[in-house]
Structures are given as structure tokens and as C-alpha cells.
Design a protein around this motif. Sequence first.
Motif, PDB file in Angstrom:
ATOM      1  N   ASP A 418       9.587 -21.762   2.492  1.00 39.42           N
ATOM      2  CA  ASP A 418       8.514 -22.272   3.351  1.00 39.42           C
ATOM      3  C   ASP A 418       9.018 -22.772   4.705  1.00 39.42           C
ATOM      4  OD1 ASP A 418       6.687 -21.779   1.265  1.00 39.42           O
ATOM      5  OD2 ASP A 418       7.116 -23.740   0.380  1.00 39.42           O
ATOM      6  N   THR A 419      10.035 -22.110   5.248  1.00 40.47           N
ATOM      7  CA  THR A 419      10.508 -22.478   6.592  1.00 40.47           C
ATOM      8  C   THR A 419      10.471 -21.305   7.565  1.00 40.47           C
ATOM      9  OG1 THR A 419      12.825 -21.999   6.055  1.00 40.47           O
ATOM     10  CG2 THR A 419      12.041 -24.253   5.653  1.00 40.47           C
ATOM     11  N   GLY A 420      10.107 -20.104   7.096  1.00 42.23           N
ATOM     12  CA  GLY A 420      10.067 -18.947   7.978  1.00 42.23           C
ATOM     13  C   GLY A 420       8.899 -19.035   8.951  1.00 42.23           C
ATOM     14  N   LEU A 421       9.178 -18.931  10.248  1.00 37.44           N
ATOM     15  CA  LEU A 421       8.161 -19.074  11.288  1.00 37.44           C
ATOM     16  C   LEU A 421       8.235 -17.924  12.275  1.00 37.44           C
ATOM     17  CD1 LEU A 421       8.719 -22.792  12.370  1.00 37.44           C
ATOM     18  CD2 LEU A 421       6.883 -21.960  10.896  1.00 37.44           C
ATOM     19  N   GLU A 422       7.089 -17.585  12.834  1.00 36.31           N
ATOM     20  CA  GLU A 422       7.058 -16.734  14.017  1.00 36.31           C
ATOM     21  C   GLU A 422       6.314 -17.483  15.105  1.00 36.31           C
ATOM     22  OE1 GLU A 422       5.811 -12.284  15.635  1.00 36.31           O
ATOM     23  OE2 GLU A 422       5.187 -12.925  13.629  1.00 36.31           O
ATOM     24  N   ILE A 423       6.914 -17.546  16.293  1.00 36.71           N
ATOM     25  CA  ILE A 423       6.321 -18.225  17.445  1.00 36.71           C
ATOM     26  C   ILE A 423       6.105 -17.189  18.537  1.00 36.71           C
ATOM     27  CG2 ILE A 423       6.656 -20.004  19.203  1.00 36.71           C
ATOM     28  CD1 ILE A 423       8.435 -21.486  17.207  1.00 36.71           C
ATOM     29  N   GLN A 424       4.895 -17.130  19.074  1.00 37.62           N
ATOM     30  CA  GLN A 424       4.537 -16.153  20.090  1.00 37.62           C
ATOM     31  C   GLN A 424       3.599 -16.809  21.105  1.00 37.62           C
ATOM     32  OE1 GLN A 424       5.948 -13.382  20.482  1.00 37.62           O
ATOM     33  NE2 GLN A 424       6.830 -12.876  18.484  1.00 37.62           N
ATOM     34  N   PRO A 425       3.315 -16.179  22.246  1.00 32.13           N
ATOM     35  CA  PRO A 425       3.835 -14.894  22.731  1.00 32.13           C
ATOM     36  C   PRO A 425       5.102 -15.091  23.548  1.00 32.13           C
ATOM     37  CG  PRO A 425       2.137 -15.651  24.205  1.00 32.13           C
ATOM     38  CD  PRO A 425       2.259 -16.711  23.125  1.00 32.13           C
ATOM     39  N   GLY A 426       5.544 -14.025  24.233  1.00 32.45           N
ATOM     40  CA  GLY A 426       6.748 -14.128  25.050  1.00 32.45           C
ATOM     41  C   GLY A 426       6.536 -14.930  26.312  1.00 32.45           C
ATOM     42  N   GLN A 427       5.291 -14.999  26.793  1.00 28.99           N
ATOM     43  CA  GLN A 427       5.011 -15.745  28.024  1.00 28.99           C
ATOM     44  C   GLN A 427       4.837 -17.225  27.699  1.00 28.99           C
ATOM     45  OE1 GLN A 427       3.240 -12.851  27.210  1.00 28.99           O
ATOM     46  NE2 GLN A 427       4.820 -11.785  28.347  1.00 28.99           N
ATOM     47  N   LEU A 428       5.936 -17.873  27.341  1.00 27.53           N
ATOM     48  CA  LEU A 428       5.942 -19.302  27.062  1.00 27.53           C
ATOM     49  C   LEU A 428       6.714 -19.997  28.177  1.00 27.53           C
ATOM     50  CD1 LEU A 428       6.651 -19.387  23.218  1.00 27.53           C
ATOM     51  CD2 LEU A 428       4.490 -19.876  24.364  1.00 27.53           C
ATOM     52  N   PHE A 429       6.079 -20.970  28.806  1.00 34.54           N
ATOM     53  CA  PHE A 429       6.688 -21.644  29.950  1.00 34.54           C
ATOM     54  C   PHE A 429       7.088 -23.052  29.514  1.00 34.54           C
ATOM     55  CE2 PHE A 429       3.553 -18.505  31.270  1.00 34.54           C
ATOM     56  CZ  PHE A 429       4.386 -17.624  31.948  1.00 34.54           C
TER      57      PHE A 429
END
Length: 570
Positions: A418-429
Motif C-alpha cells: 500500500d505504498t505504490g503511487l503515481e503522481i501526474q501530470p508532467g506539468q508540475l510547477f
Amino acid sequence: MTGMVLLLLLGYWPLPANSGISGTFMEYRNQHLHAGFDLSTNGKVGFPVHCFDDGKIVMLKVQKRGYGRVLYIRHPKQKLVSVYGHLDRFTPRLEKIVSRYIKLRHSRYPGTIVPRKPIPVQKGQVIAYSGESGVGWPHLHFELRNLQNEPVNPKDFGLSVNQDKSAPEFQFLNIYPETPSSTVNGHCRFVQLPLTHSKDGNFTVKPFRVSGRVLMSVTIRDTDGRKGPLAIQRIITRLNHHPFYDYQAQVFSFDRFNRSSAVYDLTQTRLSPSTYGFNLFRIPGSDLQCQKQYPTTLQKGQNLMQVSAIDFAGHKVELNFRFHWQEPSAQPVIPTTLTTASVQLHGQILPAASIHQPISIPIAGTDWTVMSYGVTPSAIRLGNVAIETKGYNTSPRLMYARFVSKLPEEPGLSIVPDTGLEIQPGQLFLSQLNLVMYWKVADIRMGWFRYDSVKKKWKYRDTELNYITQNATADDFRNGMYAVFLDTASPVIHSKPYYFRNRTAWRVTDVGKGVDDSTIMLSRGKKTWKMEYDPDRKIAWIDRHLKKGRYKIRVTDIAGNTSSAIGRLH
């Protein structure tokens, strides 16, 4: 007369031969912008390094990582400070000063050293010898700073890159819808358009249709004919013959140098292998001196965009394309991409500024948790994992996160459930991205990792284990797949010891959290030697030629796994 004055102002090339550049000013370097030029030494060390101009040595540093052995020289006439990094050694006079501080501070790496009196040096004088100390392989890092301690473009002060004979090449135009009402060719989805050569030697793309708000970037490849890819010096964008966006690698301040996402499209940008995508916009809140956004707006119907890319040798290439733009439809289409300015929920459009708490949204068959971020800190909590963010964008934008249950596997790494994450999108400032995992049982083997989708490997992120608050925390800056793993793999000791330059070395690799530099011991009989570790070359080494014979090495990694081996030094 003008030519003579120019020659007097130009600086001295710091190396005996111009072998090209392997890194440019303001180039993307993961979480920061590169502060100088990397001058190639063709993989070798020991070349004399010459002083850029008349001046005085005001500081030296000797550190294990970073710039390694580095020299700082103040130039009153130019109102500059020149910096020479990754040196192998200084001149004998300076080495005597370093030796004194090594004894005084009881460390091989005494850190910052300020001479009692600045040491005068002349233009062209040998001040040190090139090496590979600190981070990276053999090269000379050359940097210029103004009186405000801001890095400036060395090319503006005479550092020639004229051996570069090749022009940049446009590869792709990248288009990102910002709202559910925004479309590219009728669909609310990311589109990457390949670019082709036009008859005039420049680049173009087939006409396309856009509605609503979109962001654009261009993927550009540039080399100097030998080294590369390299980042470019300037982008000039015109919309319908009016100035639209201008980027010029000229100067930036160190309190802004972690804002690589303001200049680079991180979806299209990476290191090793290097690929660079450049934004064609300035995000509100980016106060980098290198960017300028003009108030030119899209017009209904046909639009013409002209993008000029100029490298550090002055080679210029253009991209010209036409597209049809219209106002967004009153009825939003079903988005198949993660929009960053607003989101659609139950048929309603929610602007980022209206989302004050994380909400769950299905997009293209995937459930995401979305929240807005900006200059005010915000957080998403997913089970026992928290994502804490702070942006430099003054207008709120959206970030998406989701649990990932099926992760790519790698031998020696065991996933913490329970630690697998996906963070999106690529346009993160982002100016801050903290990943926090709260545990029930402490384990020194735990660490955060990010997945490299190109190399198909998990890469460790420096993780702090806090046994008081019972959490594992790592800092990062960009989108991607993350997870906490237990590092169960012991270091691998390869083959046998060998001589490397003036050192005795032994190759050691580790797939997990990395080798613990403080634990490496080499022994022969009753004699023992402490070795250091070079994570770039992946070798344990000692700064001497030991006698031939049988030796034993013992290595422990950061997770506490230990290996040992016996080998013969020939």
C-alpha cells in the motif's frame, strides 16, 4: 580599436585545448538548473586549468560530492567571480594550504577554505589541474557569477563555443489541454506532433485545430557535433507576427535554481539519455529573469506561430506552423487526459481555485485523487502515505495521485504494501514535493524509490527515517511512479581488486539504497584500510598503490546488508 577592446575583455579558455562542451548554462539537471559550462576533457584528468582573467583567489572548497575540489577567483575589472569545479588537484602553493586544513579539521574533505589574504593570479596562469572530484565523470565545470552571486552565461564574457558546427533540430510539438473544454483536433487529450523539414531548411508541422486553453512545448535536440545532447541558449516565439514568449539563458539566482520545470517540459525532459522539452509559455509565478511572456493572445480562426531556437554557438533554426483556434464548446467533451486548470466532475467544471480539499475523480477508466496546489502548502493523504506539496505558481493548478497495486518488480527490492503511487501530470510547477509513509514497524531497510520508465529500474530517493514520528520521508520534484521498498539485496563485489590511476580500486554495485561509504574496509593479514566509494564509477577505492597479494573487502550498504570477498591484486 573596437576589436582590440573586445580582445582585452574576453576571458581565457580555461583548458589547453577546446574539446567542446558536454553541458551548457541553465541546462536541465533534475531538480535544478546548471550554473555553468561543462568543458570536456575527453574522459581524462590532469590537464592544466588556466585562470579566466586577472584576479584574486578568494576561496577553495574540498568536498566529497558536489563540485569536489573547487576554486573561486574574484575579477574586479569584470565584476565577476569565476568558479572551477571537479578539479584533481590545485597548484603546489594551494595544496599546502589544503594540507594544513586537512590536519586542522581532521578530515580528508575540510570543506570551505578562505585564504588569510586573497592570492593574486593572472589571466592564463595555471591555477589547478582538471579531474573528476565530486559528482560526475572527468570534466571541468566552469562558472561565472556576478557581484550578486548570480550565475551568468559564460558565453557573454568570451567563452567561445565556436567549434560547434551543428544547428539544433526540432523533433516534436507537444500540446496539452488545460481544461475539459479544451481540445486538440476535437479530443481533450495530449497530442505529440512529429516535426518535419520544410523546403527552406527549417521545420514545420501539418495544420491542426485547437479549442480553449492549451499549453505547448517543443522537443529540441542539439549537439556540438561531438558531445551532447545539449540544451539551447534561446527560444523566441511569435504569434501572428507579434512577440509571444522569450526564453534566454543569461542569468538566474540560486534561490530560484530549483525551478527547472519553469523552463523545461518535464514530461519530455530527462537525463541519461538526455532529452530536452522546452516550454513555450511562462507560468504565472515564475520569476526567473530568463523568461518573458507577452500579452499576445490567440485569435479566432487561423493562427501562425513562429518558434526560433538558437544554440550557444549562435546557430538558429525555425519552426513555423499554422493552426485553427476557436472558443471552447459550451458542452465539455469527456477528457482522456489530466487537465491542469480545471476538472470535470458529474458534468460540472471545477476550476483549480475552487478545489480546497482532495476529491476523487474517474478519468479514462482510472480513479484519481486530485487537489489544487500553489504557493500555499497542500497535501493528499492516501492510506498511510501523504503527498505534501508547495508550488511557485501563483494561479492554482491541479495535481493527480493514485494508488498503484501492481508495480514493476526488481530483484533485491521488496515492496512495502500500500505504498505504490503515481503522481501526474508532467506539468508540475513545484518548489516542494514531500513523500511521507507512516509505518507501524520500523525497518532500516525501508526507502522511497522512483521508477525510471526508460531504464526499467527503480532509483532510490534519499529517505529520512524518523523513529520519533514513525515515518519515512523523501523529497522530490516531479511526476512519476513512487513506492517504498525494503532493500533486501546485499552489495555485489565484482571480480578482484585492480589499480586505477594512483589508486587501488574494487568494483562494488548495489541495487537498493546504495553503499554506505563509511563501512568499506580492506584488509590483508592484520593490516586494514578504510576505503571510499565513488557512486558514479561504482568503485571502492583507496588513494594509494597497495602491494600485490590477496586482500579481503567488506562492504555494508545503507540498508544494513553486508558482503565480503577475497581477491588477488596483480
